[in-house]
Design an enzyme around this catalytic site. Structure first.
Site, PDB file in Angstrom:
ATOM      1  N   SER A 166      46.994  13.453  15.599  1.00 49.23           N
ATOM      2  CA  SER A 166      46.153  12.563  16.413  1.00 49.23           C
ATOM      3  C   SER A 166      46.449  11.073  16.243  1.00 49.23           C
ATOM      4  O   SER A 166      46.003  10.277  17.064  1.00 49.23           O
ATOM      5  CB  SER A 166      44.679  12.796  16.093  1.00 49.23           C
ATOM      6  OG  SER A 166      44.162  13.767  16.944  1.00 49.23           O
ATOM      7  N   LYS A 184      47.842   9.347  19.138  1.00 50.84           N
ATOM      8  CA  LYS A 184      47.011   9.009  20.305  1.00 50.84           C
ATOM      9  C   LYS A 184      46.882   7.495  20.490  1.00 50.84           C
ATOM     10  O   LYS A 184      46.817   7.003  21.604  1.00 50.84           O
ATOM     11  CB  LYS A 184      45.615   9.631  20.153  1.00 50.84           C
ATOM     12  CG  LYS A 184      45.625  11.161  20.232  1.00 50.84           C
ATOM     13  CD  LYS A 184      44.259  11.750  19.851  1.00 50.84           C
ATOM     14  CE  LYS A 184      44.271  13.268  19.960  1.00 50.84           C
ATOM     15  NZ  LYS A 184      43.056  13.890  19.413  1.00 50.84           N
ATOM     16  N   TYR A 191      52.894  16.472  25.033  1.00 55.17           N
ATOM     17  CA  TYR A 191      51.813  16.164  24.080  1.00 55.17           C
ATOM     18  C   TYR A 191      52.096  16.776  22.701  1.00 55.17           C
ATOM     19  O   TYR A 191      51.869  16.130  21.670  1.00 55.17           O
ATOM     20  CB  TYR A 191      50.480  16.670  24.653  1.00 55.17           C
ATOM     21  CG  TYR A 191      49.314  16.540  23.695  1.00 55.17           C
ATOM     22  CD1 TYR A 191      48.678  15.320  23.493  1.00 55.17           C
ATOM     23  CD2 TYR A 191      48.848  17.645  22.989  1.00 55.17           C
ATOM     24  CE1 TYR A 191      47.605  15.206  22.615  1.00 55.17           C
ATOM     25  CE2 TYR A 191      47.774  17.540  22.111  1.00 55.17           C
ATOM     26  CZ  TYR A 191      47.158  16.321  21.928  1.00 55.17           C
ATOM     27  OH  TYR A 191      46.104  16.215  21.049  1.00 55.17           O
ATOM     28  N   TYR A 229      37.402  10.652  13.927  1.00 48.52           N
ATOM     29  CA  TYR A 229      36.666  11.797  14.472  1.00 48.52           C
ATOM     30  C   TYR A 229      35.171  11.491  14.504  1.00 48.52           C
ATOM     31  O   TYR A 229      34.775  10.322  14.614  1.00 48.52           O
ATOM     32  CB  TYR A 229      36.970  13.068  13.654  1.00 48.52           C
ATOM     33  CG  TYR A 229      38.435  13.430  13.645  1.00 48.52           C
ATOM     34  CD1 TYR A 229      39.083  13.809  14.814  1.00 48.52           C
ATOM     35  CD2 TYR A 229      39.169  13.404  12.473  1.00 48.52           C
ATOM     36  CE1 TYR A 229      40.431  14.159  14.806  1.00 48.52           C
ATOM     37  CE2 TYR A 229      40.520  13.758  12.463  1.00 48.52           C
ATOM     38  CZ  TYR A 229      41.135  14.121  13.629  1.00 48.52           C
ATOM     39  OH  TYR A 229      42.464  14.449  13.625  1.00 48.52           O
ATOM     40  N   VAL A 284      45.128  15.624  11.993  1.00 49.49           N
ATOM     41  CA  VAL A 284      44.871  16.844  11.229  1.00 49.49           C
ATOM     42  C   VAL A 284      45.992  17.231  10.255  1.00 49.49           C
ATOM     43  O   VAL A 284      45.826  18.139   9.457  1.00 49.49           O
ATOM     44  CB  VAL A 284      44.559  18.062  12.132  1.00 49.49           C
ATOM     45  CG1 VAL A 284      43.230  17.904  12.830  1.00 49.49           C
ATOM     46  CG2 VAL A 284      45.682  18.318  13.120  1.00 49.49           C
TER      47      VAL A 284
END
Ligand code: GLU
Length: 306
Positions: free
Chosen positions: A63, A66, A190, A242, A260
């Protein structure tokens, strides 16, 4: 700036928390990571570096990617276009939740740091094919790190085989006009993006670019516009950790994004970037020892932006 010996001590203290965490296993290729690993690099905007632990060990961004994709897409498409497809609000839901897509109107993802939002962002990377889009993204990441970076094929493949929740998010968003094009192509892109592999030092360098208002501390070159760097750091504060971003803001107060795999990228505005790798995760998906380490560091050096 930081002190090398103190950093080693803080890492030893934080590592003891790893036993309370668990390595991510929903992506099969991440299962084999060693839960006791913990490493950190700090890269200051004056180009000094500090580290402790196995800081050259590679891990995948997951992540954390992102934020990087968001920076590229904001520069490609502009704020108006991007935020017509993805919102700016934090969510208390888990990163992979589909719930708000249906209940929240208009049915666009709440923010670019949850999976739905990140998929919508990756869908906006410019290029006529997956290859062209990938080339642009990886070239951008190489510029940010100043290194030849690539992705881990096993991790990308492993995620692609099991990414059915992300598939559902994509089909839902396609139905509602949030994303366009071929869903499987988007997932290929992705999962490669999430599988980009680097070490703590590379990650700290990217954090330092954000900390330095988008300019490469080494060359002075503006790799990200100041405005886009500001937007990305704001998302890191409001949604980067998160659904414990609020608690993290209180206890640590550093713009940060976790993944993660156990990575965390921190960005202390006007000071430094931080790269951490500690794969044992807490219940929301943040590196458990990594968060403790940041808590210790932020307290010691008064790095909270609040
Ligand atoms: N590739 C992971 C996924 O989409 C990233 C999740 C994360 O690091 O939060 O599930």
């Amino acid at each position: 700036m930081a002190n090398q010996d103190l950093l080693g001590e803080l890492v030893d203290i934080a590592r003891s928390f790893a036993t309370y965490g668990k390595v991510a296993d929903y992506i099969p290729a991440l299962r084999d990571q060693n839960p006791d690993d913990l490493a950190i690099s700090i890269y200051s905007i004056e180009n000094e570096s500090y580290y402790a632990g196995d800081h050259l060990k590679k891990f995948t961004l997951q992540s954390i990617s992102k934020v990087i994709a968001l920076a590229l897409v904001l520069m490609d498409n502009g704020e108006e276009e991007v935020f017509s497809r993805v919102g700016m609000e934090p969510t208390g839901d888990p990163f992979n939740s589909i719930a708000k897509l249906e209940t929240h109107k208009p049915s666009k993802p709440l923010n670019p740091m949850i999976n739905a939002g990140a998929l919508a962002v990756t869908n906006m990377i410019s290029g006529n094919s997956v290859v062209e889009k990938w080339d642009r993204l990886i070239e951008f990441i190489c510029h940010l790190t100043g290194q030849k970076v690539t992705y881990n094929e096993d991790v990308a493949y492993s995620e692609l085989q099991t990414a059915n929740l992300n598939r559902s998010l994509c089909y839902f968003m396609k139905q509602h006009g949030v994303i366009s094009g071929n869903v499987e192509d988007l997932l290929v892109l992705y999962t490669k993006q999430c599988a980009v592999e680097m070490n703590c030092m590379d990650l700290a360098k990217i954090g330092a670019v954000f900390a330095n208002d988008g300019a490469d501390p080494e060359s002075g070159k503006q790799l990200i516009t100041k405005d886009v760097a500001r937007i990305c750091k704001t998302f890191m504060v409001t949604c980067g950790m998160y659904n414990s971003s609020g608690e993290f803001a209180i206890k640590v107060g550093i713009p940060a994004k976790s993944g993660v795999s156990g990575g965390i990228m921190g960005s202390v505005p006007g000071k430094c970037g931080i790269g951490i790798f500690g794969p044992a995760l807490d219940e929301v998906g943040n590196s458990i020892a990594g968060v403790k380490l940041l808590e210790g560091l932020s307290g010691k050096y008064s790095w909270s932006i609040f």
